[in-house]
Scaffold this motif. Structure first.
Motif, PDB file in Angstrom:
ATOM      1  N   VAL A  11     -62.255  -8.669  69.745  1.00  0.00           N
ATOM      2  CA  VAL A  11     -62.695  -8.729  71.143  1.00  0.00           C
ATOM      3  C   VAL A  11     -62.039  -7.604  71.946  1.00  0.00           C
ATOM      4  N   GLY A  12     -60.744  -7.386  71.715  1.00  0.00           N
ATOM      5  CA  GLY A  12     -60.042  -6.313  72.417  1.00  0.00           C
ATOM      6  C   GLY A  12     -60.619  -4.945  72.080  1.00  0.00           C
ATOM      7  N   ALA A  13     -60.915  -4.723  70.800  1.00  0.00           N
ATOM      8  CA  ALA A  13     -61.497  -3.441  70.383  1.00  0.00           C
ATOM      9  C   ALA A  13     -62.873  -3.260  71.010  1.00  0.00           C
ATOM     10  N   PHE A  14     -63.649  -4.317  71.044  1.00  0.00           N
ATOM     11  CA  PHE A  14     -64.979  -4.267  71.642  1.00  0.00           C
ATOM     12  C   PHE A  14     -64.888  -3.935  73.131  1.00  0.00           C
ATOM     13  N   GLN A  15     -63.923  -4.519  73.815  1.00  0.00           N
ATOM     14  CA  GLN A  15     -63.772  -4.300  75.259  1.00  0.00           C
ATOM     15  C   GLN A  15     -63.346  -2.872  75.593  1.00  0.00           C
ATOM     16  N   ARG A  16     -62.706  -2.195  74.664  1.00  0.00           N
ATOM     17  CA  ARG A  16     -62.267  -0.819  74.910  1.00  0.00           C
ATOM     18  C   ARG A  16     -63.382   0.207  74.710  1.00  0.00           C
ATOM     19  N   LEU A  17     -64.496  -0.212  74.148  1.00  0.00           N
ATOM     20  CA  LEU A  17     -65.599   0.719  73.906  1.00  0.00           C
ATOM     21  C   LEU A  17     -66.293   1.113  75.210  1.00  0.00           C
ATOM     22  N   PRO A  18     -66.842   2.320  75.243  1.00  0.00           N
ATOM     23  CA  PRO A  18     -67.686   2.678  76.395  1.00  0.00           C
ATOM     24  C   PRO A  18     -68.898   1.734  76.432  1.00  0.00           C
ATOM     25  N   ALA A  20     -72.132   2.028  76.578  1.00  0.00           N
ATOM     26  CA  ALA A  20     -73.260   2.321  75.683  1.00  0.00           C
ATOM     27  C   ALA A  20     -72.917   1.972  74.238  1.00  0.00           C
ATOM     28  N   ALA A  21     -71.695   2.275  73.823  1.00  0.00           N
ATOM     29  CA  ALA A  21     -71.276   1.958  72.456  1.00  0.00           C
ATOM     30  C   ALA A  21     -71.168   0.445  72.262  1.00  0.00           C
ATOM     31  N   ALA A  22     -70.686  -0.266  73.281  1.00  0.00           N
ATOM     32  CA  ALA A  22     -70.589  -1.721  73.201  1.00  0.00           C
ATOM     33  C   ALA A  22     -71.973  -2.348  73.063  1.00  0.00           C
ATOM     34  N   THR A  23     -72.932  -1.821  73.800  1.00  0.00           N
ATOM     35  CA  THR A  23     -74.309  -2.326  73.723  1.00  0.00           C
ATOM     36  C   THR A  23     -74.884  -2.080  72.334  1.00  0.00           C
ATOM     37  N   GLU A  24     -74.652  -0.876  71.808  1.00  0.00           N
ATOM     38  CA  GLU A  24     -75.150  -0.535  70.477  1.00  0.00           C
ATOM     39  C   GLU A  24     -74.496  -1.410  69.405  1.00  0.00           C
ATOM     40  N   LEU A  25     -73.189  -1.613  69.499  1.00  0.00           N
ATOM     41  CA  LEU A  25     -72.479  -2.438  68.531  1.00  0.00           C
ATOM     42  C   LEU A  25     -72.944  -3.887  68.608  1.00  0.00           C
ATOM     43  N   SER A  26     -73.170  -4.378  69.801  1.00  0.00           N
ATOM     44  CA  SER A  26     -73.652  -5.735  69.989  1.00  0.00           C
ATOM     45  C   SER A  26     -75.026  -5.920  69.336  1.00  0.00           C
ATOM     46  N   ARG A  31     -78.372  -7.870  64.715  1.00  0.00           N
ATOM     47  CA  ARG A  31     -79.275  -7.603  63.585  1.00  0.00           C
ATOM     48  C   ARG A  31     -78.639  -8.053  62.270  1.00  0.00           C
ATOM     49  N   LEU A  32     -77.358  -7.790  62.097  1.00  0.00           N
ATOM     50  CA  LEU A  32     -76.679  -8.212  60.875  1.00  0.00           C
ATOM     51  C   LEU A  32     -76.604  -9.732  60.774  1.00  0.00           C
ATOM     52  N   ALA A  33     -76.370 -10.393  61.885  1.00  0.00           N
ATOM     53  CA  ALA A  33     -76.297 -11.853  61.888  1.00  0.00           C
ATOM     54  C   ALA A  33     -77.638 -12.474  61.494  1.00  0.00           C
TER      55      ALA A  33
END
Length: 63
Positions: A11-18, A20-26, A31-33
């Motif tokens: 969660v901490g790593a996700f929160q540090r993302l810009p 746009a990157a957080a949206t892409e990772l989400s 999709r993987l889930a």
């Protein structure tokens, strides 16, 4: 909600993302889930001695 140590790290790593990157990772995680045959995630940090030996052997074979 109580997080495990690994979950808190993610969660901490996700929160540090810009944003746009957080949206892409989400979107990627969603999709993987959808493709996962078993939605349960094993967060176990314990490796057996056999796991460690296999990992060490594989690491030694890498160039």
């Amino acid at each position: 909600m109580q997080f495990s140590q690994r979950e808190a790290f993610l969660v901490g790593a996700f929160q540090r993302l810009p944003p746009a990157a957080a949206t892409e990772l989400s979107a990627l995680a969603e999709r993987l889930a959808e493709r996962a045959p078993n939605p349960r995630i094993d967060w176990s940090d314990s490796w057996s001695d056999e796991d460690l030996n296999d990992f060490k052997a594989a690491s030694m074979r890498r160039p």
